[in-house]
Write an enzyme that holds these catalytic residues in place. Structure first.
Site, PDB file in Angstrom:
ATOM      1  N   SER A 102       0.861  -1.183   0.000  1.00 50.20           N
ATOM      2  CA  SER A 102       0.000   0.000   0.000  1.00 50.20           C
ATOM      3  C   SER A 102       0.894   1.228   0.000  1.00 50.20           C
ATOM      4  CB  SER A 102      -0.893   0.042   1.252  1.00 50.20           C
ATOM      5  OG  SER A 102      -2.030  -0.763   1.100  1.00 50.20           O
TER       6      SER A 102
ATOM      7  N   GLU B 206      -1.416  18.815  -5.538  1.00 49.76           N
ATOM      8  CA  GLU B 206      -2.713  18.830  -6.214  1.00 49.76           C
ATOM      9  C   GLU B 206      -3.627  17.696  -5.733  1.00 49.76           C
ATOM     10  OE1 GLU B 206       0.270  18.402  -7.667  1.00 49.76           O
ATOM     11  OE2 GLU B 206       0.741  20.332  -8.599  1.00 49.76           O
ATOM     12  N   SER B 207      -3.392  17.088  -4.598  1.00 46.81           N
ATOM     13  CA  SER B 207      -4.201  16.058  -3.915  1.00 46.81           C
ATOM     14  C   SER B 207      -3.391  14.771  -3.673  1.00 46.81           C
ATOM     15  CB  SER B 207      -5.554  15.813  -4.567  1.00 46.81           C
ATOM     16  OG  SER B 207      -6.333  17.014  -4.483  1.00 46.81           O
TER      17      SER B 207
ATOM     18  N   HIS C 148      -2.947   0.247  -3.964  1.00 49.23           N
ATOM     19  CA  HIS C 148      -3.009  -0.931  -3.096  1.00 49.23           C
ATOM     20  C   HIS C 148      -2.909  -2.142  -4.012  1.00 49.23           C
ATOM     21  CE1 HIS C 148      -4.208   1.691   0.165  1.00 49.23           C
ATOM     22  NE2 HIS C 148      -5.121   2.219  -0.638  1.00 49.23           N
TER      23      HIS C 148
ATOM     24  N   CYS D  55      -6.207  18.215  -8.698  1.00 48.50           N
ATOM     25  CA  CYS D  55      -6.992  19.429  -8.915  1.00 48.50           C
ATOM     26  C   CYS D  55      -6.208  20.350  -9.814  1.00 48.50           C
ATOM     27  CB  CYS D  55      -7.392  20.072  -7.599  1.00 48.50           C
ATOM     28  SG  CYS D  55      -6.033  20.414  -6.502  1.00 48.50           S
TER      29      CYS D  55
END
Lengths: 133, 133
Positions: free
Chosen positions: B55, B62-63, B68, B83
């Site tokens: 993971s 930008e986020s 996973h 974004c």
């Protein structure tokens, strides 16, 4: 359906703008939400943007929780991605909705890893023998 | 639609099982994908599960990018949440599909933070003056 993960995509509107700009508080809340869900936190990383906004992720044994906040719009994008059947994502969501002061929310639930195997799918194990593959 | 984020939920099937169990390689690939997209990596955290699975998350300006993996099923769940209008998520996706040896993929695109404001929405700024609010 035979699937591996359950992913809640949550839009939280009209939140407490001061609180969702506070990286320390957001990290506390997300870690508490993980605990409430019954998931196991492994690592987390949080970032405060200038002049406003917070991004943070908690990697859990069962996938991840993430949040991105736009205080200027009172909005948070929350993701609760879990695997296994024992995690209570809804409890975590109820807690965060309340704590963030969300005026309204929208939730989309997406099943991840829909696999066509004729066996019960098991999520990745860490410690619990129950989940061992 | 006036929205803040663009979120690709990607299912990668029939991947290279050895590679998707290699946490070092997965971290390298995800960081390279971030670079290819034009996004800016801020922090990352990766975890190797026992006996198998990885993971990992990269928080970007930008986020985030997250992955996973379930090597036992040849499957990866990839999220590319960005974004702004300048990030090339598709380029990152093409790169990862190729590198992970995915036999097939499915992509769902979700707009996040659809807000009813009569102005152009701006994503959170970090350095670029272009993005400053």
């Amino acid at each position: 359906m035979n699937y591996l993960g359950n992913h809640l995509l949550v839009e939280l509107y009209n939140c407490n703008t001061s609180l969702i700009n506070n990286v320390v508080k957001i990290e506390e809340l997300l870690l508490e939400a993980v605990k409430i869900s019954g998931a196991t936190a492994l690592n987390s990383t949080f970032h405060k943007f200038s002049p406003h906004g917070v991004s943070g992720v908690v990697v859990i044994s069962e996938s991840h929780f993430s949040i991105h906040t736009w205080p200027e719009y009172g909005y948070c994008a929350l993701d609760i991605f879990t695997c296994g059947t024992e995690i209570k994502s809804e409890k975590a969501l109820d807690f965060l909705k309340e704590e963030l002061g969300a005026g309204s929310i929208s939730v989309t639930e997406v099943k991840r890893g829909i696999l066509d195997f004729p066996v019960k799918l098991l999520h990745k194990p860490e410690v619990s023998e129950k989940c061992a593959i």
